[in-house]
Design a protein around this motif. Structure first.
Motif, short mmCIF file in Angstrom:
data_model
loop_
_atom_site.label_atom_id
_atom_site.label_comp_id
_atom_site.label_asym_id
_atom_site.label_seq_id
_atom_site.Cartn_x
_atom_site.Cartn_y
_atom_site.Cartn_z
N VAL A 284 -20.54 -41.63 100.81
CA VAL A 284 -21.88 -41.98 99.44
C VAL A 284 -23.21 -41.28 100.41
O VAL A 284 -22.74 -40.17 101.40
CB VAL A 284 -22.76 -43.20 100.28
CG1 VAL A 284 -23.60 -43.38 99.64
CG2 VAL A 284 -21.58 -44.65 99.58
N ALA A 285 -23.69 -40.02 99.22
CA ALA A 285 -25.05 -39.00 99.81
C ALA A 285 -26.15 -39.40 99.86
O ALA A 285 -26.19 -39.79 98.70
CB ALA A 285 -24.61 -37.92 98.79
N TYR A 286 -26.76 -39.56 100.91
CA TYR A 286 -28.19 -39.91 101.29
C TYR A 286 -29.01 -38.52 101.79
O TYR A 286 -28.70 -37.70 101.47
CB TYR A 286 -28.18 -40.83 102.58
CG TYR A 286 -27.35 -42.02 102.68
CD1 TYR A 286 -28.01 -43.53 102.56
CD2 TYR A 286 -25.91 -42.21 102.98
CE1 TYR A 286 -27.10 -44.49 102.14
CE2 TYR A 286 -25.61 -43.49 103.50
CZ TYR A 286 -26.26 -44.02 102.61
OH TYR A 286 -25.30 -45.57 103.40
N ALA A 287 -29.65 -38.58 100.00
CA ALA A 287 -31.31 -37.90 99.96
C ALA A 287 -32.14 -38.28 100.69
O ALA A 287 -32.94 -38.90 100.12
CB ALA A 287 -30.77 -37.53 98.15
N ILE A 288 -32.86 -37.75 101.99
CA ILE A 288 -33.49 -37.80 102.05
C ILE A 288 -34.74 -37.49 102.34
O ILE A 288 -35.01 -36.06 102.52
CB ILE A 288 -33.84 -38.05 104.09
CG1 ILE A 288 -32.21 -39.01 104.22
CG2 ILE A 288 -35.14 -38.53 104.97
CD1 ILE A 288 -31.77 -38.46 105.54
N GLU A 289 -35.85 -37.42 101.81
CA GLU A 289 -37.38 -36.84 101.33
C GLU A 289 -38.68 -37.31 101.50
O GLU A 289 -38.85 -38.79 100.54
CB GLU A 289 -37.14 -36.61 99.42
CG GLU A 289 -38.17 -35.95 98.97
CD GLU A 289 -38.33 -34.50 100.11
OE1 GLU A 289 -39.90 -34.59 100.16
OE2 GLU A 289 -37.33 -33.84 100.35
N GLN A 290 -39.52 -36.85 101.58
CA GLN A 290 -40.92 -38.36 102.40
C GLN A 290 -41.89 -37.38 101.33
O GLN A 290 -42.90 -38.32 101.64
CB GLN A 290 -41.47 -37.32 103.64
CG GLN A 290 -41.56 -35.93 103.79
CD GLN A 290 -41.80 -35.54 104.69
OE1 GLN A 290 -42.40 -36.17 106.00
NE2 GLN A 290 -42.40 -33.75 105.56
N ASP A 291 -42.09 -36.20 100.68
CA ASP A 291 -42.81 -36.38 99.67
C ASP A 291 -41.83 -37.48 98.10
O ASP A 291 -41.27 -36.69 97.94
CB ASP A 291 -42.58 -34.42 98.99
CG ASP A 291 -43.90 -34.56 97.49
OD1 ASP A 291 -43.12 -34.67 96.87
OD2 ASP A 291 -44.40 -33.60 98.75
N SER A 292 -43.41 -37.39 97.51
CA SER A 292 -43.08 -38.96 96.42
C SER A 292 -42.36 -38.41 95.23
O SER A 292 -41.38 -38.80 94.60
CB SER A 292 -43.98 -39.61 96.75
OG SER A 292 -45.82 -38.75 95.98
N ALA A 293 -43.23 -36.89 95.60
CA ALA A 293 -42.99 -36.44 93.53
C ALA A 293 -41.47 -36.66 93.11
O ALA A 293 -40.61 -36.33 92.54
CB ALA A 293 -43.46 -35.31 93.36
N ASP A 294 -40.65 -35.33 94.75
CA ASP A 294 -39.64 -34.73 94.64
C ASP A 294 -38.62 -36.54 95.05
O ASP A 294 -37.63 -35.60 94.32
CB ASP A 294 -39.62 -34.20 96.53
CG ASP A 294 -40.00 -32.49 95.95
OD1 ASP A 294 -40.44 -32.40 94.81
OD2 ASP A 294 -40.39 -32.08 97.19
#
Length: 414
Positions: A284-294
């Motif tokens: 599994v690859a986890y994509a961590i992002e804090q910008d809601s649009a992204d």
């Protein structure tokens, strides 16, 4: 007799709109070379006319044959060096044999009429390009300026863009600029596709506010190194995606294996995470992002490409690390301000033998990231990547540089 050949730019009002010097060049000429459109603007001239069409080598031979024996002038529309034939002729005949006398380009006039800057616009000439070759640059641009052609008039351009899901531009078609019958038409692409326009026109596309670009249609996603344009990206961040070539090398440095757990920290549009997932299946690859649009773009891109083992994680790193399984590999992108805490936490989360790769683009961040990683591991691999991509201009191949970037890698003892 001077062998200098003037290349004179002409506007929609022909001789009347030229300086005295440009008029003198044209009226004194014995032979005038020009496209059909340029020659139509000069009906008063009595000189022999030589049409410049698609067979440019033939024009080159005629110019060489007339050197020193006839007074020759090349008439071009607007600025001869701006998507004109002047560069080609100078390259093939000899740059020292020409004198270029420019006029205002119709592209300049079009942007001036709209009171729009063209400093960062994507500009191209569809008489020398196939639309399918430039559609991905149009897709991700903020503003576009197009010299249309008989093959690609504005209505066909609009249809072609709409057929590819590119519906987020407002269109402006500027006809016969500087002439008595000047006209500017504006509207949605869906409206423009049903209209007809004068052959002398410039088409400007202006992106609507807060509209992400649609990804290029993809029949098959490669395992890694896919073109940047296949990923939908948010505006105005387009161009900040980890470039395809850098992405491919970074993934190789992470030494991803089937079954691994991988993290993409600061995932943006998810390009790295999606390609990670291709390589670690069934992991599994986890994509961590804090910008809601992204974050929503990651979800959309993963769905578009049918990659099921990408897990988007919305939240701020490193706070969200605690809820995730320990990774075998971590990619940290971007140039965030809390890089020390982020890198330290990511390294601590790695399993023994795990790999951490960071991508940075500024001198300050290179220095800071190297110092932090050096504290974490005695060996830091540093790779500076300078890339240039081939671009065709007329019949020449040139290179367009990509901003330099640096990859730093450490491995956790195992």
């Amino acid at each position: 007799m001077s062998v200098k050949i003037p290349i004179v730019g002409v506007g929609p009002d022909g001789l009347a709109g030229l300086t005295a010097r440009s008029r003198d060049h044209l009226t004194a000429a014995e032979v005038v070379f020009g496209s059909d459109a340029a020659l139509r603007l000069l009906p008063e001239l009595t000189a022999e006319r030589v049409r410049i069409g698609s067979d440019l080598p033939e024009v080159v031979e005629k110019l060489k044959a007339g050197l020193g024996t006839k007074r020759m002038v090349v008439a071009a529309i607007g600025d001869p060096l701006f998507y004109g034939t002047a560069r080609y002729l100078c390259d093939k005949v000899g740059v020292d044999l020409f004198e270029v006398v420019p006029h205002v380009s119709s592209m300049q006039l079009a942007f001036a009429r709209l009171k729009e800057t063209w400093e960062e616009a994507y500009l191209t000439d569809l008489s020398a390009k196939v639309l399918t070759d430039v559609v991905d640059k149009i897709r991700s641009a903020e503003t576009v300026g197009l010299f249309t052609s008989d093959e690609y008039p504005p209505n066909r351009v609009a249809r072609e863009l709409l057929a590819r899901g590119i519906d987020y531009f407002k269109a402006f078609v500027c006809e016969n600029l500087g002439g008595k019958d000047e006209r500017i038409t504006q509207g949605e692409l869906a409206e423009v596709q049903d209209l007809r326009f004068s052959p002398l026109n410039v088409m400007i596309l202006r992106r609507k506010p807060n509209r992400p670009d649609s990804p290029r249609g993809v029949s098959r996603l490669g395992r890694f190194g896919n073109p940047d344009e296949v990923f939908a990206q948010s505006r105005p961040k387009t161009g900040l995606i980890t470039q395809a070539e850098v992405r491919a090398v970074a993934l190789a440095q992470m030494d991803l294996q089937p079954g691994d757990v991988a993290w993409d920290v600061g995932a943006g549009s998810g390009s790295v995470a999606i390609e990670m997932a291709q390589l670690v299946t069934p992991g599994v690859a986890y994509a961590i992002e804090q910008d809601s649009a992204d974050f929503h773009l990651i979800v959309a891109n993963a769905e578009t490409f049918g990659v099921k083992n990408v897990k988007p994680v919305f939240g701020t790193a490193p706070a969200v690390f605690a809820g995730l399984p320990a990774p075998d590999a971590v990619f940290v992108g971007g140039n965030g301000g809390e890089v020390a805490r982020l890198l330290e936490a990511a390294f601590a989360a790695l399993r023994p033998g795990g790999r951490l790769v960071s991508n940075v683009g500024t001198l300050e961040m290179i220095s800071a990231t190297y110092a932090i990683l050096k504290r974490l591991s005695p060996t830091v691999d540093v790779l500076l990547m300078n890339l240039a991509r081939g671009v065709e201009q007329l019949e020449s191949l040139r290179f367009e540089a990509v901003n330099p970037t640096v990859l730093l890698r450490v491995r956790k003892p195992g």
